[in-house]
Design a protein around this motif. Structure first.
Motif, PDB file in Angstrom:
ATOM      1  N   ASN A 161      16.512  11.734  12.183  1.00  0.00           N
ATOM      2  CA  ASN A 161      17.589  11.447  11.233  1.00  0.00           C
ATOM      3  C   ASN A 161      17.106  10.429  10.183  1.00  0.00           C
ATOM      4  N   THR A 162      16.348   9.440  10.644  1.00  0.00           N
ATOM      5  CA  THR A 162      15.823   8.424   9.714  1.00  0.00           C
ATOM      6  C   THR A 162      14.891   9.094   8.709  1.00  0.00           C
ATOM      7  N   GLN A 163      14.028   9.969   9.207  1.00  0.00           N
ATOM      8  CA  GLN A 163      13.100  10.670   8.290  1.00  0.00           C
ATOM      9  C   GLN A 163      13.889  11.503   7.274  1.00  0.00           C
ATOM     10  N   ASN A 164      14.897  12.238   7.757  1.00  0.00           N
ATOM     11  CA  ASN A 164      15.673  13.087   6.847  1.00  0.00           C
ATOM     12  C   ASN A 164      16.414  12.257   5.803  1.00  0.00           C
ATOM     13  N   ARG A 165      16.951  11.120   6.228  1.00  0.00           N
ATOM     14  CA  ARG A 165      17.677  10.265   5.270  1.00  0.00           C
ATOM     15  C   ARG A 165      16.728   9.708   4.204  1.00  0.00           C
ATOM     16  N   LEU A 166      15.516   9.333   4.645  1.00  0.00           N
ATOM     17  CA  LEU A 166      14.542   8.819   3.677  1.00  0.00           C
ATOM     18  C   LEU A 166      14.211   9.895   2.640  1.00  0.00           C
ATOM     19  N   LEU A 167      13.939  11.125   3.140  1.00  0.00           N
ATOM     20  CA  LEU A 167      13.570  12.215   2.222  1.00  0.00           C
ATOM     21  C   LEU A 167      14.718  12.516   1.258  1.00  0.00           C
ATOM     22  N   GLU A 168      15.931  12.510   1.803  1.00  0.00           N
ATOM     23  CA  GLU A 168      17.090  12.815   0.961  1.00  0.00           C
ATOM     24  C   GLU A 168      17.260  11.771  -0.153  1.00  0.00           C
ATOM     25  N   GLU A 169      17.140  10.487   0.240  1.00  0.00           N
ATOM     26  CA  GLU A 169      17.274   9.422  -0.775  1.00  0.00           C
ATOM     27  C   GLU A 169      16.192   9.539  -1.838  1.00  0.00           C
ATOM     28  N   MET A 170      14.994   9.949  -1.405  1.00  0.00           N
ATOM     29  CA  MET A 170      13.883  10.046  -2.354  1.00  0.00           C
ATOM     30  C   MET A 170      13.988  11.323  -3.188  1.00  0.00           C
ATOM     31  N   GLY A 171      14.833  12.253  -2.744  1.00  0.00           N
ATOM     32  CA  GLY A 171      14.997  13.519  -3.474  1.00  0.00           C
ATOM     33  C   GLY A 171      13.787  14.419  -3.330  1.00  0.00           C
TER      34      GLY A 171
ATOM     35  N   PRO B   7       7.356  15.428   3.935  1.00  0.00           N
ATOM     36  CA  PRO B   7       7.096  14.131   4.571  1.00  0.00           C
ATOM     37  C   PRO B   7       5.756  13.533   4.158  1.00  0.00           C
ATOM     38  N   ASP B   8       4.954  14.327   3.417  1.00  0.00           N
ATOM     39  CA  ASP B   8       3.690  13.755   2.916  1.00  0.00           C
ATOM     40  C   ASP B   8       3.892  12.971   1.625  1.00  0.00           C
ATOM     41  N   THR B   9       5.106  12.980   1.092  1.00  0.00           N
ATOM     42  CA  THR B   9       5.381  12.213  -0.126  1.00  0.00           C
ATOM     43  C   THR B   9       5.170  10.720   0.148  1.00  0.00           C
TER      44      THR B   9
ATOM     45  N   GLN C 240       0.831  -1.197   0.000  1.00  0.00           N
ATOM     46  CA  GLN C 240       0.000   0.000   0.000  1.00  0.00           C
ATOM     47  C   GLN C 240       0.864   1.244   0.000  1.00  0.00           C
ATOM     48  N   PRO C 241       0.307   2.345  -0.502  1.00  0.00           N
ATOM     49  CA  PRO C 241       1.051   3.597  -0.428  1.00  0.00           C
ATOM     50  C   PRO C 241       1.148   4.044   1.023  1.00  0.00           C
ATOM     51  N   ILE C 242       2.262   4.664   1.373  1.00  0.00           N
ATOM     52  CA  ILE C 242       2.423   5.180   2.730  1.00  0.00           C
ATOM     53  C   ILE C 242       3.296   6.443   2.650  1.00  0.00           C
ATOM     54  N   SER C 243       2.905   7.486   3.368  1.00  0.00           N
ATOM     55  CA  SER C 243       3.725   8.703   3.338  1.00  0.00           C
ATOM     56  C   SER C 243       4.949   8.488   4.224  1.00  0.00           C
ATOM     57  N   VAL C 244       5.969   9.300   4.000  1.00  0.00           N
ATOM     58  CA  VAL C 244       7.165   9.219   4.842  1.00  0.00           C
ATOM     59  C   VAL C 244       6.762   9.474   6.294  1.00  0.00           C
ATOM     60  N   ARG C 245       5.865  10.439   6.491  1.00  0.00           N
ATOM     61  CA  ARG C 245       5.420  10.775   7.849  1.00  0.00           C
ATOM     62  C   ARG C 245       4.768   9.553   8.519  1.00  0.00           C
ATOM     63  N   ALA C 246       3.901   8.872   7.764  1.00  0.00           N
ATOM     64  CA  ALA C 246       3.210   7.709   8.335  1.00  0.00           C
ATOM     65  C   ALA C 246       4.190   6.560   8.580  1.00  0.00           C
ATOM     66  N   LEU C 247       5.166   6.409   7.671  1.00  0.00           N
ATOM     67  CA  LEU C 247       6.162   5.347   7.873  1.00  0.00           C
ATOM     68  C   LEU C 247       6.944   5.612   9.160  1.00  0.00           C
ATOM     69  N   VAL C 248       7.327   6.855   9.363  1.00  0.00           N
ATOM     70  CA  VAL C 248       8.091   7.194  10.567  1.00  0.00           C
ATOM     71  C   VAL C 248       7.216   6.951  11.809  1.00  0.00           C
ATOM     72  N   GLY C 249       5.921   7.236  11.714  1.00  0.00           N
ATOM     73  CA  GLY C 249       4.998   6.930  12.813  1.00  0.00           C
ATOM     74  C   GLY C 249       4.951   5.429  13.088  1.00  0.00           C
TER      75      GLY C 249
END
Ligand SMILES: C[S@@+](CC[C@H](N)C(=O)[O-])C[C@H]1O[C@@H](n2cnc3c(N)ncnc32)[C@H](O)[C@@H]1O
Length: 263
Positions: A230-240, A244-246, A196-205
């Motif tokens: 840090n985990t959230q920032n690394r995810l966003l960076e890798e995704m470019g 966090p709603d991506t 399923q789709p999941i936002s970065v914010r929801a994954l971090v939750g």
């Protein structure tokens, strides 16, 4: 454990798979009517709410008052009640429950005492369904799947010292509990796969809801929040991306232990 992974627009088509398996089993073994379902270790009630349309009454039970408060705050389910209690001492008469469920919770129970209570409260033909995650887990986004999965693996690795022995019971997919179920009619469904789709914010939750993260946070609150950030920032960076709603895609596996009390 306030994160609602399977709420919202996608859960109906995906998590419904597990609910359908459980209801089909109950229909085969006991048949209708479906009067009372009891969801043990209900947490914020996400599994209880999925059961609500199929039963006259659903009771969610949890040891944690704060989890129950969150469950009660969700309106629109008049046939669900939430009660503080334990899976080892159930407030129901003998042979009164059609379905007992525990979603990602049975590994916390005292297994012998829970099984005695389950055998007592279930109606003849009544069923128990114990659900949990398998180790099948992956994240997908564009061409950076491997790096996202590495970030997840590193997050889990840093929590290893805080892993409870109960997590090993969950990781074993409740093997010992399954063997100890005193009913001849039992089976397991070992790989229900869902994406399923999941936002970065929801994954971090979701990561924050892990019991080992919660243990880390109790012991070292500041270090724990830095790890999460840090985990959230690394995810966003890798995704470019910066928001966090991506959304990315999460792929999870479930198992389900099913058993039916003799008629
Ligand atoms: C990982 S959470 C799962 C919550 C919910 N079922 C879900 O799927 O979102 C496990 C829950 O089990 C509860 N729990 C732990 N031991 C319990 C026990 N012996 N009896 C009842 N609930 C228990 C915890 O308080 C927690 O809310």
């Amino acid at each position: 454990m306030s994160f609602l992974l399977f709420e919202g627009k996608h859960h109906a088509s995906i998590y419904q798979k597990v609910t359908d398996i459980v209801l089909n089993y109950l229909n085969q073994k006991k048949g209708k009517p479906h009067m009372l379902a009891v969801d043990l270790g209900c947490g914020t009630g996400q599994n209880s709410r999925l059961l609500a349309p199929h039963f006259k009454e659903v009771v969610g039970i949890d040891v944690s008052e704060s989890q129950l408060e969150e469950a009660r705050a969700v309106s629109g389910y008049p046939n669900i009640t939430y009660r503080k209690g334990t899976a080892e001492e159930l407030p129901f008469p003998d042979s009164s429950v059609d379905l007992l469920t525990a979603a990602s919770a049975a590994h916390w129970f005292d297994q012998a005492r829970f099984l005695v209570e389950a055998a007592r409260v279930l109606k003849p033909g009544g069923c128990m369904a114990l659900l949990g995650y398998t180790d099948s887990f992956s994240l997908r986004y564009g061409s950076c799947d491997d790096r996202l999965n590495l970030i997840h693996a590193e997050f889990k690795k840093s929590l290893l010292p805080y892993t409870s022995t109960r997590v090993a019971v969950a990781d074993s997919k409740l093997q010992d509990l399954y063997a100890a179920i005193p009913f001849p009619e039992k089976e397991r469904v070992d790989c229900v796969q869902v994406s399923q789709p999941i936002s970065v914010r929801a994954l971090v939750g979701f990561l924050e809801s892990f019991s080992m993260y919660q243990a880390y946070s109790r012991s070292e609150p500041q270090a724990a929040s830095s790890l999460l950030l840090n985990t959230q920032n690394r995810l966003l960076e890798e995704m470019g991306v910066t928001s966090p709603d991506t959304e990315m895609e999460i792929h999870l596996g479930y198992f389900c232990v099913l058993a039916s009390k003799p008629k």
